[in-house]
Motif scaffolding. Structure first.
Motif, PDB file in Angstrom:
ATOM      1  N   LYS A 352       5.168 -11.141 -11.976  1.00  0.00           N
ATOM      2  CA  LYS A 352       4.628 -10.232 -10.648  1.00  0.00           C
ATOM      3  C   LYS A 352       5.054 -10.699  -9.365  1.00  0.00           C
ATOM      4  N   LEU A 353       5.351 -11.959  -9.197  1.00  0.00           N
ATOM      5  CA  LEU A 353       5.744 -12.422  -7.846  1.00  0.00           C
ATOM      6  C   LEU A 353       7.127 -12.373  -7.626  1.00  0.00           C
ATOM      7  N   VAL A 358      11.491  -9.599  -5.000  1.00  0.00           N
ATOM      8  CA  VAL A 358      12.739  -8.525  -4.737  1.00  0.00           C
ATOM      9  C   VAL A 358      12.870  -7.500  -4.057  1.00  0.00           C
ATOM     10  N   VAL A 359      11.542  -6.949  -4.022  1.00  0.00           N
ATOM     11  CA  VAL A 359      11.135  -5.800  -3.223  1.00  0.00           C
ATOM     12  C   VAL A 359      11.242  -6.046  -1.485  1.00  0.00           C
ATOM     13  N   ALA A 466      16.218   6.308   1.120  1.00  0.00           N
ATOM     14  CA  ALA A 466      16.164   5.155   0.151  1.00  0.00           C
ATOM     15  C   ALA A 466      15.249   4.221   0.404  1.00  0.00           C
ATOM     16  N   TRP A 467      14.232   4.460   1.258  1.00  0.00           N
ATOM     17  CA  TRP A 467      13.112   3.334   1.561  1.00  0.00           C
ATOM     18  C   TRP A 467      12.117   3.902   0.367  1.00  0.00           C
ATOM     19  N   LEU A 468      12.214   5.022  -0.180  1.00  0.00           N
ATOM     20  CA  LEU A 468      11.343   5.343  -1.269  1.00  0.00           C
ATOM     21  C   LEU A 468      11.347   4.259  -2.539  1.00  0.00           C
ATOM     22  N   ILE A 469      12.708   3.945  -2.566  1.00  0.00           N
ATOM     23  CA  ILE A 469      12.912   2.997  -3.796  1.00  0.00           C
ATOM     24  C   ILE A 469      12.303   1.724  -3.700  1.00  0.00           C
ATOM     25  N   PRO A 470      11.997   0.870  -2.720  1.00  0.00           N
ATOM     26  CA  PRO A 470      11.038  -0.334  -2.528  1.00  0.00           C
ATOM     27  C   PRO A 470       9.896   0.074  -2.598  1.00  0.00           C
ATOM     28  N   LEU A 471       9.407   1.110  -1.823  1.00  0.00           N
ATOM     29  CA  LEU A 471       8.004   1.418  -1.526  1.00  0.00           C
ATOM     30  C   LEU A 471       7.444   1.933  -3.007  1.00  0.00           C
ATOM     31  N   VAL A 474       7.122  -1.242  -5.487  1.00  0.00           N
ATOM     32  CA  VAL A 474       6.097  -2.314  -5.317  1.00  0.00           C
ATOM     33  C   VAL A 474       5.000  -1.786  -6.009  1.00  0.00           C
ATOM     34  N   PHE A 475       4.721  -0.204  -5.692  1.00  0.00           N
ATOM     35  CA  PHE A 475       3.498   0.246  -6.171  1.00  0.00           C
ATOM     36  C   PHE A 475       3.376   0.490  -7.773  1.00  0.00           C
ATOM     37  N   SER A 476       4.517   0.791  -8.319  1.00  0.00           N
ATOM     38  CA  SER A 476       4.483   1.105  -9.834  1.00  0.00           C
ATOM     39  C   SER A 476       4.503  -0.223 -10.645  1.00  0.00           C
ATOM     40  N   LEU A 477       5.261  -1.272 -10.023  1.00  0.00           N
ATOM     41  CA  LEU A 477       5.240  -2.533 -10.747  1.00  0.00           C
ATOM     42  C   LEU A 477       3.990  -3.501 -10.197  1.00  0.00           C
ATOM     43  N   TYR A 478       3.705  -3.340  -9.019  1.00  0.00           N
ATOM     44  CA  TYR A 478       2.696  -4.149  -8.475  1.00  0.00           C
ATOM     45  C   TYR A 478       1.024  -3.747  -8.992  1.00  0.00           C
TER      46      TYR A 478
END
Length: 537
Positions: A352-353, A358-359, A466-471, A474-478
């Motif tokens: 999880k960390l 990475v995000v 492209a900022w949607l990718i990290p945003l 972090v939501f889907s995996l966090y």
């Protein structure tokens, strides 16, 4: 009041200019809150599911991520929702306010818009007052819509007092960070420096909250970020922290106006170091130029990521100590099995960390890549384009540096986590086992940079997509496992293509084709950038 003349007119212009961006943030924040609330009854509607998630939320690992679970019996689905979502949503609200605060002040000064406005019959503080009004309006609309969205979700255990506290508390929290960004915008001499100061402040407070929540929760009051945890939503519904947030916001805004009166347009109050009379011999190419321009921010990112990793790694000894958390189970399975179970818990937490690291590491990479068009619009690259510097060389230098910086930031966070984790655990996993997290997620990070490079070269006006990718990553995996998202939903970002490293081995075939994909995206961006017209400044 003459200093604020025409501030209302500028506010209307700002709202009309940014209506699409504001709507996107509004839909994202409110949609996420209401959508998650509507789903929580299905996730935690039974006593067994509720008991399981409460046990999870009380572990040190989850306390560090989401804050302490302070609800009292009888537990409700709404109390679990508040415990899982409040800290997370506060982070997004702060990011939204930082963006609009810098965009409406220092960014407009950098592009010359504020200078053109100041040439007309407007007050000295008109632009600043318009930015303040925009933040207040945006946060108020977000807060009201969030409260109404929670009410419409039909979540068990909620009440209107808690819904309004959640929405308006989130608005006050975001406005507090928006006010701090306005203050930084007066201190810094450019939008880039103001943004860096704002996010550094946010990150520092978040790490301080995390550390105090795990060790001494009573000290969380002094972190400022921890105020959002003290609302006790759907419990006592404490409005005291909202009052503190608004009071601090007023103080920050007064300080902002005072600083604005002392500085010149386009300048900041922070002292600037005199540059060299002649450039170094190393400043002979675009790569060395980009490295020099990004030097300060790169050092801050690397040091910050190292400290962030070390902070999280320092709780491994507590997060994976079954001997203290469950001594009966430890006696039953034996010492050797207990240490093995501890390592498994720590490696699961490290996964999880690694997602968080990475995000976050993608942020400096994308910022550096987007310099290709942002600096071009401002006219900074005109002297380079007028010389014998090919577009291919400039593109390769910027994208190569950005990708390397992102990888180094990710590596710094992992090294900090590993060093601190090994120091506090008597039977810690090996360094090689921990490093699976880096080798597994590094290709996904490169793919993210490749997508950003393709947007920068092919669709410069849409590069911020492209900022949607990290945003979303972090939501889907966090929160994906907590919200029971389907596996297909996590595959919408490159980070979802990675298996559970470092708990499991790296899937090298997947890492190989992801790396090839990233290089292909960068090459496509290069071809598009070399053939298209330069953007107008």
């Amino acid at each position: 009041m003459r200093g604020f003349a025409q501030g209302g007119q500028l506010l209307r212009l700002n709202l009309r200019r940014d209506w699409l961006k504001s709507l996107a943030w509004l839909i994202g924040l409110v949609g996420l809150m209401a959508g998650a609330a509507a789903k929580f009854d299905g996730l935690y509607g039974t006593q067994q599911a509720m008991a399981s998630i409460i046990t999870t939320l009380k572990t040190p690992a989850m306390v560090s991520l989401l804050g302490p679970f302070t609800a009292t019996k009888p537990y409700t689905v709404a109390a679990i929702y508040a415990a899982e979502m409040m800290v997370f949503m506060g982070l997004f609200a702060a990011m939204m306010n930082i963006y609009f605060a810098i965009h409406a002040t220092r960014a407009d000064e950098d592009t010359g818009i504020t200078e053109l406005i100041a040439a007309h019959a407007v007050g000295r503080y008109a632009s600043l007052s318009a930015a303040i009004g925009q933040l207040i309006s945006l946060n108020l609309v977000v807060g009201i819509c969030a409260a109404l969205g929670l009410a419409a979700s039909g979540m068990s255990g909620m009440n209107m007092a808690g819904n309004w506290l959640f929405g308006l508390g989130l608005a006050a929290f975001g406005l507090m960070f928006g006010a701090s960004s306005l203050c930084f915008a007066q201190l810094a001499d450019a939008s880039r420096s103001a943004t860096l100061l704002s996010y550094s402040w946010l990150g520092l407070l978040f790490v301080a909250r995390m550390a105090t929540d795990v060790t001494e929760p009573k000290y969380t009051w002094f972190t400022l970020y921890g105020w959002i945890e003290k609302l006790d939503i759907y419990g006592r519904n404490n409005w005291g922290p909202v009052v503190l947030m608004l009071a601090l916001t007023v103080v920050l805004l007064m300080a902002t106006l005072f600083i604005a009166a002392k500085r010149d347009l386009g300048a900041g109050l922070m002292p600037q170091r005199s540059g060299r009379k002649q450039a170094s011999r190393l400043m002979r190419g675009p790569m060395s130029l980009i490295m020099r321009l990004e030097r300060t921010s790169s050092v801050i990112w690397l040091v910050g990521m190292l400290l962030l990793g070390a902070t999280y790694g320092s709780i491994f000894g507590t997060a994976g100590d079954l001997l203290q958390s469950n001594p009966t189970m430890a006696k039953l399975i034996g010492t050797a099995a207990t240490h093995a179970a501890n390592r498994t818990i720590v490696l699961s937490f490290a996964n999880k960390l690694a997602v968080i690291f990475v995000v976050l590491a993608s942020v400096p990479g994308l910022i550096a890549i987007f310099r290709l068009n942002n600096d071009e619009r401002k006219g900074y690259f005109e002297q380079l384009h007028a010389r014998a510097v090919s577009r291919a060389r400039l593109y390769t230098a910027i994208v190569g540096f950005a990708t390397g910086l992102a990888l180094l930031a990710f590596l710094a966070a992992m090294c900090g986590m590993i060093a601190a984790g090994i120091a506090v655990m008597p039977q810690a996993p090996t360094v090689a086992r921990f490093m699976r997290g880096f080798w597994g997620f590094a290709p996904a990070l490169v793919v993210t940079c490749g997508i950003a490079a393709l947007f920068a070269g092919l669709l410069p006006r849409w590069q911020n997509v492209a900022w949607l990718i990290p945003l979303y990553g972090v939501f889907s995996l966090y929160l994906g496992s907590l919200l029971d998202l389907p596996e297909a939903a996590t595959k919408l970002t490159p980070y979802g293509w990675v298996n559970a490293v470092p708990l499991h081995q790296v899937q090298w075939p997947t890492a190989a084709w992801m790396t090839v994909l990233a290089l292909g995206l960068m090459l496509a961006g290069l071809i598009a950038y070399a053939r298209r017209d330069l953007t107008e400044n």
